[in-house]
Design an enzyme around this catalytic site. Structure first.
Site, PDB file in Angstrom:
ATOM      1  N   ALA A  44       0.862  -1.175   0.000  1.00  0.00           N
ATOM      2  CA  ALA A  44       0.000   0.000   0.000  1.00  0.00           C
ATOM      3  C   ALA A  44       0.900   1.227   0.000  1.00  0.00           C
ATOM      4  O   ALA A  44       2.057   1.153   0.426  1.00  0.00           O
ATOM      5  CB  ALA A  44      -0.885  -0.019   1.235  1.00  0.00           C
TER       6      ALA A  44
ATOM      7  N   GLY B 191       0.707  -5.077   0.853  1.00  0.00           N
ATOM      8  CA  GLY B 191      -0.484  -5.163  -0.003  1.00  0.00           C
ATOM      9  C   GLY B 191      -0.197  -5.830  -1.338  1.00  0.00           C
ATOM     10  O   GLY B 191      -1.115  -6.354  -1.977  1.00  0.00           O
TER      11      GLY B 191
ATOM     12  N   GLU C  99      -0.425  -9.416  -0.634  1.00  0.00           N
ATOM     13  CA  GLU C  99      -1.849  -9.684  -0.400  1.00  0.00           C
ATOM     14  C   GLU C  99      -2.644  -9.687  -1.706  1.00  0.00           C
ATOM     15  O   GLU C  99      -3.573 -10.476  -1.882  1.00  0.00           O
ATOM     16  CB  GLU C  99      -2.415  -8.646   0.581  1.00  0.00           C
ATOM     17  CG  GLU C  99      -1.849  -8.826   1.990  1.00  0.00           C
ATOM     18  CD  GLU C  99      -2.200  -7.666   2.903  1.00  0.00           C
ATOM     19  OE1 GLU C  99      -1.755  -6.530   2.622  1.00  0.00           O
ATOM     20  OE2 GLU C  99      -2.921  -7.883   3.892  1.00  0.00           O
TER      21      GLU C  99
ATOM     22  N   GLU D 287       4.681  -5.065   7.227  1.00  0.00           N
ATOM     23  CA  GLU D 287       3.903  -4.028   7.926  1.00  0.00           C
ATOM     24  C   GLU D 287       4.385  -3.816   9.349  1.00  0.00           C
ATOM     25  O   GLU D 287       4.306  -2.713   9.900  1.00  0.00           O
ATOM     26  CB  GLU D 287       2.410  -4.400   7.941  1.00  0.00           C
ATOM     27  CG  GLU D 287       1.719  -4.359   6.595  1.00  0.00           C
ATOM     28  CD  GLU D 287       1.811  -5.665   5.820  1.00  0.00           C
ATOM     29  OE1 GLU D 287       2.607  -6.546   6.203  1.00  0.00           O
ATOM     30  OE2 GLU D 287       1.086  -5.785   4.814  1.00  0.00           O
TER      31      GLU D 287
HETATM   32  N1  COA Z   1       4.587   3.222  -0.594  1.00  0.00           N
HETATM   33  C1  COA Z   1       4.964   4.382  -1.124  1.00  0.00           C
HETATM   34  N2  COA Z   1       6.101   4.556  -1.817  1.00  0.00           N
HETATM   35  C2  COA Z   1       6.859   3.469  -1.996  1.00  0.00           C
HETATM   36  C3  COA Z   1       6.539   2.211  -1.472  1.00  0.00           C
HETATM   37  C4  COA Z   1       5.331   2.108  -0.741  1.00  0.00           C
HETATM   38  N3  COA Z   1       4.922   0.955  -0.229  1.00  0.00           N
HETATM   39  N4  COA Z   1       7.512   1.337  -1.791  1.00  0.00           N
HETATM   40  C5  COA Z   1       8.426   2.013  -2.505  1.00  0.00           C
HETATM   41  N5  COA Z   1       8.034   3.312  -2.629  1.00  0.00           N
HETATM   42  C6  COA Z   1       8.730   4.403  -3.310  1.00  0.00           C
HETATM   43  C7  COA Z   1       9.929   4.906  -2.523  1.00  0.00           C
HETATM   44  O1  COA Z   1       9.512   5.823  -1.534  1.00  0.00           O
HETATM   45  C8  COA Z   1      10.730   5.552  -3.622  1.00  0.00           C
HETATM   46  O2  COA Z   1      10.148   6.797  -3.948  1.00  0.00           O
HETATM   47  P1  COA Z   1      11.113   8.103  -4.236  1.00  0.00           P
HETATM   48  O3  COA Z   1      11.975   7.684  -5.404  1.00  0.00           O
HETATM   49  O4  COA Z   1      10.129   9.180  -4.578  1.00  0.00           O
HETATM   50  O5  COA Z   1      11.891   8.321  -2.986  1.00  0.00           O
HETATM   51  C9  COA Z   1      10.503   4.620  -4.803  1.00  0.00           C
HETATM   52  O6  COA Z   1       9.298   3.929  -4.524  1.00  0.00           O
HETATM   53  C10 COA Z   1      11.612   3.625  -5.009  1.00  0.00           C
HETATM   54  O7  COA Z   1      11.799   2.907  -3.791  1.00  0.00           O
HETATM   55  P2  COA Z   1      13.210   2.725  -3.061  1.00  0.00           P
HETATM   56  O8  COA Z   1      12.932   2.426  -1.626  1.00  0.00           O
HETATM   57  O9  COA Z   1      14.086   3.880  -3.372  1.00  0.00           O
HETATM   58  O10 COA Z   1      13.747   1.433  -3.837  1.00  0.00           O
HETATM   59  P3  COA Z   1      14.737   0.319  -3.265  1.00  0.00           P
HETATM   60  O11 COA Z   1      15.089  -0.532  -4.437  1.00  0.00           O
HETATM   61  O12 COA Z   1      15.849   0.926  -2.464  1.00  0.00           O
HETATM   62  O13 COA Z   1      13.853  -0.538  -2.237  1.00  0.00           O
HETATM   63  C11 COA Z   1      11.857  -1.705  -1.496  1.00  0.00           C
HETATM   64  C12 COA Z   1      12.725  -1.257  -2.687  1.00  0.00           C
HETATM   65  C13 COA Z   1      10.580  -2.329  -2.085  1.00  0.00           C
HETATM   66  C14 COA Z   1      12.618  -2.736  -0.663  1.00  0.00           C
HETATM   67  C15 COA Z   1      11.509  -0.487  -0.611  1.00  0.00           C
HETATM   68  O14 COA Z   1      10.985   0.520  -1.447  1.00  0.00           O
HETATM   69  C16 COA Z   1      10.506  -0.767   0.472  1.00  0.00           C
HETATM   70  O15 COA Z   1      10.861  -1.333   1.499  1.00  0.00           O
HETATM   71  N6  COA Z   1       9.236  -0.350   0.281  1.00  0.00           N
HETATM   72  C17 COA Z   1       8.216  -0.438   1.278  1.00  0.00           C
HETATM   73  C18 COA Z   1       7.719  -1.845   1.456  1.00  0.00           C
HETATM   74  C19 COA Z   1       6.654  -1.915   2.536  1.00  0.00           C
HETATM   75  O16 COA Z   1       6.881  -1.668   3.677  1.00  0.00           O
HETATM   76  N7  COA Z   1       5.428  -2.300   2.116  1.00  0.00           N
HETATM   77  C20 COA Z   1       4.325  -2.464   3.011  1.00  0.00           C
HETATM   78  C21 COA Z   1       3.526  -1.248   3.073  1.00  0.00           C
HETATM   79  S1  COA Z   1       2.179  -1.424   4.213  1.00  0.00           S
END
Ligand code: COA
Length: 259
Positions: A65, A111, A114, A134
C-alpha cells in the site's frame, strides 16, 4: 483509459499491469479504484475469459500500500481503507467466477503480497521477493494477509513471516506453496498466459464452480461437501457438460460455450 494501469485483451486473456514503476507500483487510492474497475471489467465483459495481474518494470510487482497515504489516517480511516480495498479489489478478485492469476515480477510486499494471494493462484519470476513487512511500520496486514497467508503456507511460517517482516525469494515461496511456478523474468508473462490459455480450453461453468468451492474450503465453510454435491449436480444442467461428455464419446475436442 486508466491512469495507473495498462490493460490489454488478447485471445480472451485480460492483462492488467499496475503502472507506477517509479513508486514500485505501490497501491495508492487511484490504483485501488482503477483496479476495482478493471476487475469489474473481468466480471462484465464477455470477451474476457481469464485475467492476469502483473507489475510494470523489472523491479516490483507491488511494493505494498502507498505508505505516503497513511499519515492522515486515524482508526476509522485505517479500517475504511482496508474495507474499501477488500470490497473493490481483494475479495472481488477472490470471488471472480473467471480465473484471475498473479504474475509476480519483483517485489510483492505488504499489499502486493496480499494482492497476489487474493488471486486464484500465482506464478513468479526468479527475482520475485515476498514479504509482509507491515510490522516494521507498526502495522499489520490489512488486505487479508493474516488470513490468506495462513491458508496458503500454514500457521507457523505465516506467523514468522509476519512477525519478522522478512522477505523470501521465489524458490522458497514455491517450496512453501505460495507460488506454483517460477520462471525466468522474460518468460513470466508468456508462461502465465500459456497456463490461462490451457484453462480457457476447459468448461467455464465447471471452472467457476471450482473457484467457488475451493474458496469455500479456505473459509472453512461448514457446508463445503454439501455445496460440492449440489454444484456437481448443477454441472449436469450445463451445455458445457453435455458438450464435454459428447465430445469425449465422439473422440473429438470439446467446444465449450460457458453455458
Ligand atoms: N509506498 C509508497 N512509496 C513506496 C513504497 C510504498 N509501499 N515502496 C516504494 N516506494 C517508493 C519509494 O519511496 C521511492 O520513492 P522516491 O523515489 O520518490 O523516494 C521509490 O518507490 C523507489 O523505492 P526505493 O525504496 O528507493 O527502492 P529500493 O530498491 O531501495 O527498495 C523496497 C525497494 C521495495 C525494498 C523499498 O521501497 C521498500 O521497502 N518499500 C516499502 C515496502 C513496505 O513496507 N510495504 C508495506 C507497506 S504497508
Amino acid at each position: 483509459m486508466y491512469n495507473t494501469l495498462q490493460t490489454q485483451l488478447e485471445n480472451g486473456i485480460f492483462t492488467i499491469i499496475i503502472n507506477r514503476p517509479d513508486k514500485m507500483n505501490a497501491l495508492n487510492k487511484d490504483v485501488i479504484v482503477e483496479l476495482g474497475q478493471a476487475i469489474e471489467e473481468v466480471y462484465t465483459n464477455s470477451e474476457i475469459k481469464t485475467a492476469v495481474i502483473t507489475g510494470m518494470g523489472e523491479k516490483a510487482f507491488v511494493a505494498g500500500a502507498d505508505i505516503s497515504e497513511f499519515s492522515s489516517l486515524d482508526k476509522v480511516g485505517g479500517s475504511g481503507l482496508a474495507q474499501k480495498g477488500a470490497d473493490l479489489v481483494f475479495n472481488k478478485i477472490e470471488n471472480s467466477p473467471k480465473p484471475i492469476i498473479a504474475a509476480i515480477n519483483g517485489f510483492a510486499l505488504g499489499g502486493g503480497c496480499e494482492l497476489a494471494m487474493a488471486c486464484h493462484f500465482r506464478v513468479a519470476s526468479e527475482n520475485a521477493k515476498f514479504g509482509q513487512p507491515e510490522v516494521n511500520l507498526g502495522l499489520i496486514p490489512g488486505y487479508g494477509g493474516t488470513q490468506r497467508l495462513t491458508q496458503l503456507i500454514g500457521k507457523g511460517k505465516a506467523m514468522e513471516l509476519m512477525m519478522t517482516g522478512d522477505m523470501i525469494g521465489a524458490e522458497e515461496a514455491k517450496s512453501l506453496g505460495l507460488v506454483n511456478h517460477v520462471f525466468v523474468l522474460a518468460e513470466l508473462l508468456p508462461k502465465a498466459k500459456e497456463i490461462l490459455q490451457k484453462i480457457q480450453t476447459k468448461a467455464p461453468v465447471a471452472v467457476s464452480h471450482i473457484i467457488a468451492l475451493v474458496n469455500g474450503a479456505t473459509k472453512c465453510v461448514p457446508t463445503g461437501f454439501d455445496d460440492e454435491v449440489e454444484r456437481f449436480g448443477a454441472c449436469f444442467e450445463s451445455e458445457d457438460m453435455k458438450e464435454g461428455t459428447t465430445a469425449f464419446l465422439e473422440k473429438r475436442k470439446p467446444a465449450f460455450k460457458g453455458k
